[in-house]
Design an enzyme around this catalytic site. Structure first.
Site, PDB file in Angstrom:
ATOM      1  N   HIS A 268      28.211  31.613  28.531  1.00  0.00           N
ATOM      2  CA  HIS A 268      28.447  31.227  29.527  1.00  0.00           C
ATOM      3  C   HIS A 268      28.310  29.681  29.237  1.00  0.00           C
ATOM      4  O   HIS A 268      28.847  28.657  30.075  1.00  0.00           O
ATOM      5  CB  HIS A 268      27.723  31.186  30.286  1.00  0.00           C
ATOM      6  CG  HIS A 268      28.630  31.112  32.197  1.00  0.00           C
ATOM      7  ND1 HIS A 268      28.436  32.516  33.278  1.00  0.00           N
ATOM      8  CD2 HIS A 268      29.375  30.721  32.118  1.00  0.00           C
ATOM      9  CE1 HIS A 268      29.410  31.904  34.057  1.00  0.00           C
ATOM     10  NE2 HIS A 268      30.311  31.258  33.226  1.00  0.00           N
TER      11      HIS A 268
ATOM     12  N   ARG B 120      33.360  37.094  34.386  1.00  0.00           N
ATOM     13  CA  ARG B 120      31.822  36.986  35.064  1.00  0.00           C
ATOM     14  C   ARG B 120      31.249  38.189  34.509  1.00  0.00           C
ATOM     15  O   ARG B 120      32.116  39.373  34.268  1.00  0.00           O
ATOM     16  CB  ARG B 120      31.889  37.244  36.739  1.00  0.00           C
ATOM     17  CG  ARG B 120      31.990  35.473  37.387  1.00  0.00           C
ATOM     18  CD  ARG B 120      30.710  34.039  36.749  1.00  0.00           C
ATOM     19  NE  ARG B 120      30.644  33.364  37.836  1.00  0.00           N
ATOM     20  CZ  ARG B 120      31.768  31.769  37.014  1.00  0.00           C
ATOM     21  NH1 ARG B 120      32.325  32.207  36.154  1.00  0.00           N
ATOM     22  NH2 ARG B 120      31.657  30.985  37.951  1.00  0.00           N
TER      23      ARG B 120
ATOM     24  N   GLU C 149      22.499  36.963  32.727  1.00  0.00           N
ATOM     25  CA  GLU C 149      22.364  35.562  32.111  1.00  0.00           C
ATOM     26  C   GLU C 149      20.850  34.460  32.473  1.00  0.00           C
ATOM     27  O   GLU C 149      20.778  34.416  33.586  1.00  0.00           O
ATOM     28  CB  GLU C 149      23.631  34.323  32.646  1.00  0.00           C
ATOM     29  CG  GLU C 149      24.700  35.131  31.803  1.00  0.00           C
ATOM     30  CD  GLU C 149      26.059  34.557  32.265  1.00  0.00           C
ATOM     31  OE1 GLU C 149      26.047  33.309  32.883  1.00  0.00           O
ATOM     32  OE2 GLU C 149      27.153  34.978  31.801  1.00  0.00           O
TER      33      GLU C 149
HETATM   34  N1  LIG Z   1      33.121  31.461  30.983  1.00  0.00           N
HETATM   35  C1  LIG Z   1      33.566  30.219  31.728  1.00  0.00           C
HETATM   36  O1  LIG Z   1      33.292  29.184  32.055  1.00  0.00           O
HETATM   37  C2  LIG Z   1      34.821  30.305  33.007  1.00  0.00           C
HETATM   38  C3  LIG Z   1      35.080  28.820  33.843  1.00  0.00           C
HETATM   39  C4  LIG Z   1      36.152  28.836  34.854  1.00  0.00           C
HETATM   40  C5  LIG Z   1      36.147  30.204  35.504  1.00  0.00           C
HETATM   41  N2  LIG Z   1      35.708  31.368  35.051  1.00  0.00           N
HETATM   42  C6  LIG Z   1      35.688  32.302  35.891  1.00  0.00           C
HETATM   43  O2  LIG Z   1      37.783  32.945  35.251  1.00  0.00           O
HETATM   44  C7  LIG Z   1      37.420  33.648  37.083  1.00  0.00           C
HETATM   45  C8  LIG Z   1      38.387  33.577  37.157  1.00  0.00           C
HETATM   46  O3  LIG Z   1      39.866  31.932  37.400  1.00  0.00           O
HETATM   47  P1  LIG Z   1      40.933  31.495  38.075  1.00  0.00           P
HETATM   48  O4  LIG Z   1      40.618  29.930  38.185  1.00  0.00           O
HETATM   49  O5  LIG Z   1      41.983  32.333  36.976  1.00  0.00           O
HETATM   50  O6  LIG Z   1      40.878  32.781  39.124  1.00  0.00           O
HETATM   51  P2  LIG Z   1      41.849  32.667  40.465  1.00  0.00           P
HETATM   52  O7  LIG Z   1      41.620  32.966  41.008  1.00  0.00           O
HETATM   53  O8  LIG Z   1      42.960  31.466  39.853  1.00  0.00           O
HETATM   54  O9  LIG Z   1      42.167  33.978  39.326  1.00  0.00           O
HETATM   55  C9  LIG Z   1      42.317  34.678  38.987  1.00  0.00           C
HETATM   56  C10 LIG Z   1      43.496  36.217  38.927  1.00  0.00           C
HETATM   57  O10 LIG Z   1      42.510  37.338  39.342  1.00  0.00           O
HETATM   58  C11 LIG Z   1      43.709  38.661  40.169  1.00  0.00           C
HETATM   59  N3  LIG Z   1      43.153  39.921  41.186  1.00  0.00           N
HETATM   60  C12 LIG Z   1      42.391  39.363  41.432  1.00  0.00           C
HETATM   61  N4  LIG Z   1      41.713  41.253  41.748  1.00  0.00           N
HETATM   62  C13 LIG Z   1      42.024  41.805  40.858  1.00  0.00           C
HETATM   63  C14 LIG Z   1      42.013  42.811  40.711  1.00  0.00           C
HETATM   64  N5  LIG Z   1      40.807  43.977  40.329  1.00  0.00           N
HETATM   65  N6  LIG Z   1      42.360  43.341  39.160  1.00  0.00           N
HETATM   66  C15 LIG Z   1      43.398  42.318  38.254  1.00  0.00           C
HETATM   67  N7  LIG Z   1      43.061  41.096  38.937  1.00  0.00           N
HETATM   68  C16 LIG Z   1      42.887  40.998  40.115  1.00  0.00           C
HETATM   69  C17 LIG Z   1      44.636  37.345  41.326  1.00  0.00           C
HETATM   70  O11 LIG Z   1      45.561  37.523  41.441  1.00  0.00           O
HETATM   71  C18 LIG Z   1      44.371  36.216  40.607  1.00  0.00           C
HETATM   72  O12 LIG Z   1      45.432  36.116  39.766  1.00  0.00           O
HETATM   73  C19 LIG Z   1      36.734  33.101  38.242  1.00  0.00           C
HETATM   74  O13 LIG Z   1      36.214  33.466  39.455  1.00  0.00           O
HETATM   75  C20 LIG Z   1      35.523  32.353  37.203  1.00  0.00           C
HETATM   76  O14 LIG Z   1      34.347  33.705  37.687  1.00  0.00           O
HETATM   77  C21 LIG Z   1      34.670  31.510  34.022  1.00  0.00           C
END
Ligand SMILES: NC(=O)c1ccc[n+]([C@@H]2O[C@H](COP(=O)([O-])OP(=O)(O)OC[C@H]3O[C@@H](n4cnc5c(N)ncnc54)[C@H](O)[C@@H]3O)[C@@H](O)[C@H]2O)c1
Length: 349
Positions: free
Chosen positions: A293, A245, A274
């Protein structure tokens, strides 16, 4: 006639002429499911409570679901986000109202991990500049030697966050023979070990990475977690990739370090604003690759997210617990159990 199980879809799934915005999202199983009635909402942002009074479930793309979106009828049982980011949904409001918030990790895992690999290869291979050189014909070919790429063997790939997407990145990149490090205070340590990822401090992931990819959710803890202080720790040869994000990265600080060439470059699928202001200086930089995005948007991503949301909604209709529930406390409540029992009684198992 018995009341149907009513499913609302946010307006962005349909174009103004009524045709589907994303034909890969197959709505047939929902349209043809016995006892189900679906309807598209008008565009309101955030969604308004009055729009949702008569629905049991909502499939939601980009619109915000805020506390004021909670319908008073108490009928809404599930909000199914198309994707895994849920910073547009008031999770506490859903939990307070006994509404399960569902996301689609299975749909995005591979497509987003592939988009990170795409940016890593394009940045280190200098793909964008080499494309431009070729179009300049002889003059461009003459400059080829000024744009040597960066080989990946033995280089360090770092990740901020190794959840669903971060872990998949390392699975995909295994044959590249890189060193793997990550910072994630809530990491599954066993999984990290299995994937050969060394868990390191926040500072060290910035210090040691040759390519640093961000895959954390946006929340109060992670907003601007990538900032000027942390850029100062990075190697001048390092690349930053953010597909999570926009506001996780302090974009003004990133623009400055890229303008001053204090890191090698960046790849962003997400921006703080965005769409961006056309005068945003980040759009003028030559050491960044940008995507709107949508780098993970593929037929398979959309069909996968759609299938997961449809399955979750139909599971709720039949009184089964859906996969991918974020606010799991809801599932333990008597209110939710009664809801599921009522759906089971009405629509069968
Ligand atoms: N660009 C896109 O189109 C798109 C698509 C899907 C997801 N995303 C983004 O990707 C992000 C991650 O997705 P995911 O499915 O892997 O989520 P997820 O919840 O499975 O994984 C997120 C990870 O981040 C870790 N985390 C939380 N706080 C943290 C911190 N302060 N420091 C380090 N690590 C930390 C968590 O422990 C977890 O392992 C989503 O939240 C979403 O915003 C973007």
């Amino acid at each position: 006639m018995a009341e149907k199980f009513r499913v609302a879809l946010s307006s962005d799934f349909r174009k103004a002429d009524g045709s589907p915005t994303y034909p890969d999202f197959d709505l047939t199983p929902l349209r043809e499911a016995p006892g189900v009635e679906m309807a598209f909402l008008e565009s309101r942002n955030p969604l308004e409570a009055s729009q949702l009074e008569d629905f049991d479930a909502l499939i939601l793309l980009a619109h915000r679901f805020a506390r004021e979106s909670l319908p008073k009828s108490g009928r809404l049982a599930a909000v199914a986000r198309f994707g895994v980011g849920y910073d547009t949904v008031d999770v506490d409001a859903c939990t307070d109202a006994g509404i399960a918030l569902v996301i689609t990790p299975d749909g995005v895992r591979r497509p987003v991990a592939v988009s990170i690999v795409t940016l890593m290869l394009a940045l280190t291979g200098k793909l964008m500049v080499k494309d431009r050189l070729t179009r300049e014909a002889a003059a461009g070919f003459a400059k080829r030697s000024d744009y040597m790429g960066v080989g990946l063997v033995g280089r360090t790939l770092g990740a901020l966050g190794i959840g669903n997407i971060g872990a998949e990145l390392f699975r995909l990149v295994k044959p590249f023979d890189m060193k793997f490090i990550a910072h994630d205070p809530y990491a599954d340590k066993k999984l990290a070990g299995e994937l050969g990822i060394e868990l390191v401090s926040l500072e060290d992931v910035f210090r040691r990475s040759d390519i640093l990819s961000v895959s954390v959710p946006l929340n109060d803890e992670t907003r601007h977690i990538v900032n000027a202080e942390r850029f100062a720790l990075m190697k001048p040869t390092a690349y930053l990739i953010n597909t999570a994000r926009g506001p996780i990265v302090d974009q003004k600080a990133l623009t400055k370090v890229l303008q001053e060439r204090r890191i090698a470059g960046a790849g962003l699928d997400v921006l703080e604003q965005e769409p961006p202001d056309p005068d945003d200086p980040i759009l003028k930089l030559d050491n960044i690759i940008l995507a709107p995005h949508a780098l993970c948007w593929t037929d398979q991503c959309f069909s996968g997210n759609g299938a997961a949301d449809v399955k979750a909604v139909l599971d709720v209709q039949h009184g089964r617990e859906p996969r991918g529930v974020v606010n799991r406390a809801v599932l333990a409540s008597d209110r939710w159990k009664k809801r599921l029992a009522d759906f089971r009684a009405r629509f069968g198992d």
